[in-house]
Design a protein around this motif. Structure first.
Motif, PDB file in Angstrom:
ATOM      1  N   UNK A 194       0.834  -1.205   0.000  1.00  0.00           N
ATOM      2  CA  UNK A 194       0.000   0.000   0.000  1.00  0.00           C
ATOM      3  C   UNK A 194       0.868   1.253   0.000  1.00  0.00           C
ATOM      4  N   UNK A 195       1.906   1.256   0.824  1.00  0.00           N
ATOM      5  CA  UNK A 195       2.831   2.392   0.853  1.00  0.00           C
ATOM      6  C   UNK A 195       3.508   2.571  -0.502  1.00  0.00           C
ATOM      7  N   UNK A 196       3.946   1.446  -1.093  1.00  0.00           N
ATOM      8  CA  UNK A 196       4.681   1.498  -2.353  1.00  0.00           C
ATOM      9  C   UNK A 196       3.858   2.081  -3.489  1.00  0.00           C
ATOM     10  N   UNK A 197       2.639   1.604  -3.643  1.00  0.00           N
ATOM     11  CA  UNK A 197       1.800   2.098  -4.740  1.00  0.00           C
ATOM     12  C   UNK A 197       1.306   3.507  -4.447  1.00  0.00           C
ATOM     13  N   UNK A 198       1.066   3.820  -3.173  1.00  0.00           N
ATOM     14  CA  UNK A 198       0.668   5.181  -2.822  1.00  0.00           C
ATOM     15  C   UNK A 198       1.704   6.199  -3.251  1.00  0.00           C
ATOM     16  N   UNK A 199       2.974   5.840  -3.165  1.00  0.00           N
ATOM     17  CA  UNK A 199       4.038   6.735  -3.593  1.00  0.00           C
ATOM     18  C   UNK A 199       4.334   6.652  -5.068  1.00  0.00           C
ATOM     19  N   UNK A 200       4.072   5.502  -5.682  1.00  0.00           N
ATOM     20  CA  UNK A 200       4.463   5.290  -7.077  1.00  0.00           C
ATOM     21  C   UNK A 200       3.448   5.809  -8.081  1.00  0.00           C
ATOM     22  N   UNK A 201       2.177   5.914  -7.674  1.00  0.00           N
ATOM     23  CA  UNK A 201       1.147   6.200  -8.665  1.00  0.00           C
ATOM     24  C   UNK A 201       0.361   7.451  -8.308  1.00  0.00           C
ATOM     25  N   UNK A 202      -0.746   7.274  -7.641  1.00  0.00           N
ATOM     26  CA  UNK A 202      -1.744   8.350  -7.551  1.00  0.00           C
ATOM     27  C   UNK A 202      -2.112   8.701  -6.130  1.00  0.00           C
ATOM     28  N   UNK A 203      -1.221   8.425  -5.205  1.00  0.00           N
ATOM     29  CA  UNK A 203      -1.466   8.858  -3.845  1.00  0.00           C
ATOM     30  C   UNK A 203      -2.673   8.249  -3.188  1.00  0.00           C
ATOM     31  N   UNK A 204      -3.640   9.074  -2.820  1.00  0.00           N
ATOM     32  CA  UNK A 204      -4.793   8.649  -2.037  1.00  0.00           C
ATOM     33  C   UNK A 204      -5.593   7.560  -2.746  1.00  0.00           C
ATOM     34  N   UNK A 205      -5.940   7.793  -4.000  1.00  0.00           N
ATOM     35  CA  UNK A 205      -6.746   6.817  -4.737  1.00  0.00           C
ATOM     36  C   UNK A 205      -6.025   5.477  -4.830  1.00  0.00           C
ATOM     37  N   UNK A 206      -4.731   5.527  -5.112  1.00  0.00           N
ATOM     38  CA  UNK A 206      -3.963   4.298  -5.247  1.00  0.00           C
ATOM     39  C   UNK A 206      -3.881   3.556  -3.917  1.00  0.00           C
TER      40      UNK A 206
END
Length: 471
Positions: A220-232
């Protein structure tokens, strides 16, 4: 409302969206698409008949004295009233369809509209650019000050629809970005986004695992930083079955860094004298939320517009590059990451877990997690491309732009300002504390990689593409 952060508000908004998916009247994404495309279709219908929506899409003219400002506001008073009624009407239809209280939304929206108008007035001051008083930054700063120094009334909360406003604005933004531009720069944006998405995810995930953070939380942390923040973060938390509090921590970290970057990236770009398109691409690569990134990109474009000759490139190129990089490039990775990680979670992590949770991944996960407002953005772009095909470049700029495109830009700017103000009003610094040092360390490692790689790709590797945007 006073003790809720943007993270909590956005999470609540997504919960509402999830509930709406079971309703017969659609989701927040689809209503944003409908409202944005309706505005574009009405604007074109009036334009084709020899009229325009310029009288409705009002905003303060540049002013240097109180007398000139008062005269301009008096001349367009009916336009402001009509604009509020139009926004309130279409937004209320969507709010009602999503099962939310319209009677509570309208009074709060009136406050948002009036304050946004005041922000426009401040940004139209002749000396505003001298003091870096760009409307997006004014809206965000004003909201942050109000929410952290005062207790906001509860009746204002239903009108603070951060993601809804930004989605409407992005659909309207499509009407200013012809498909030819997307075709030309889209492959570069997708390629750059792919590099950044992969590098940032694996850095955050690797550091998180090294710090003994749970696999699901690390994802969750990884994708939150890699893509679209809140939505991701919300999408991936559902895909891998992370705990609710883990998604909340990831969202909080996204918000912290998004607020930092919304001020830092335009300031650094300005100090370096980056061309508008290059700066927009860097912001699109390095920001963690659509709303914050648009605020930063628009602020840099406004600086270029007001300080003619200070930086190279067309003022609109900053926002165009951001959208190509973030919305077209990075946001499409939400569905990809959700699909891939749901497979890993259900075939490996669930099998290895002691709780025995079972699940099955489906290809439909990509569509389920795909940000639907992107479809509206592309359709809007296709409409303006078709319209442009009937005119020469000279006629397009002299006829179509002032009567059709410029009013849509004004409506888009209003929607963005509603969003920026709502971000500030829903962000409480006290609730951003206490996320824990290990998640913060892992996410910050990704921030460092994100910013550095984004700078190298935007300013050096793909600079010719971004610098030529809008020329």
């Amino acid at each position: 409302m006073s003790d809720r952060s943007i993270a909590g508000d956005t999470a609540a908004g997504h919960a509402g969206t999830a509930d709406a998916q079971r309703r017969p009247f659609g989701t927040e994404d689809w209503w944003a698409v409908a409202i944005g495309l309706l505005a574009i279709i009405v604007a074109y219908a009036l334009f084709a008949s020899g009229s325009s929506i310029k009288w409705l899409a009002v905003s303060p003219a540049k002013w240097s004295s109180a007398g000139r400002l008062a005269a301009d506001l008096a001349a367009h008073a009916s336009g402001y009233v009509a604009l509020f009624v139009a926004f309130a009407a279409v937004f209320s239809v969507a709010i009602a369809a999503l099962g939310l209280p319209v009677a509570q939304f309208v009074p709060g929206f009136l406050v948002i509209f009036v304050v946004s108008a005041a922000i426009f007035i401040a940004g139209a001051w002749a000396q505003a650019s001298t003091y870096n008083l760009e409307p997006p930054l004014i809206a965000l700063a004003l909201g942050l000050i109000a929410s952290n120094l005062f207790t906001l009334p509860a009746w204002l909360a239903p009108a603070l629809r951060v993601e809804f406003y930004i989605k409407v604005g992005i659909v309207l933004l499509g009407a200013t970005l012809p498909l030819t531009l997307i075709v030309w720069a889209g492959p570069v944006a997708i390629g750059q986004a792919t590099i950044v998405s992969l590098a940032t995810f694996f850095v955050i995930y690797g550091v998180a695992r090294a710090l003994s953070i749970d696999k699901r939380f690390a994802a969750v942390l990884g994708v939150g930083g890699a893509v679209c923040g809140v939505s991701a973060a919300i999408a991936i938390a559902g895909a891998v079955r992370a705990r609710r509090e883990q998604a909340s921590v990831a969202i909080t970290l996204v918000v912290i860094w998004a607020i930092v970057m919304v001020f830092a990236l335009p300031a650094v770009s300005r100090a370096l004298g980056l061309p508008t398109g290059v700066a927009g691409a860097w912001i699109g690569t390095s920001e963690f939320a659509d709303a914050a990134g648009i605020a930063a990109a628009q602020a840099y474009g406004d600086f270029a517009r007001h300080a003619a000759g200070a930086v190279a490139g067309a003022p609109d190129a900053s926002l165009q590059a951001f959208v190509l990089m973030k919305v077209v490039g990075r946001d499409i990775w939400i569905g990809i990451w959700a699909f891939v990680l749901s497979i890993i979670a259900t075939t490996r992590w669930d099998r290895d877990a002691a709780d025995g949770v079972q699940g099955q991944a489906h290809a439909s996960e990509i569509w389920k997690r795909f940000p639907k407002f992107v479809i509206g953005f592309v359709v809007a772009s296709a409409i303006v491309t078709w319209i442009a095909s009937h005119y020469s470049l000279t006629d397009y700029r002299s006829v179509v732009t002032p009567a059709f495109v410029a009013p849509i830009v004004a409506l888009r700017t209003w929607a963005f300002t509603f969003c920026f103000l709502s971000i500030g009003l829903t962000t409480r610094f006290s609730t951003l504390a206490g996320t824990g040092i290990r998640p913060l360390a892992a996410f910050t490692a990704g921030v460092a990689v994100n910013v550095v790689i984004g700078y190298l790709l935007s300013v050096h590797v793909f600079a010719p593409y971004w610098a030529g945007l809008g020329q």
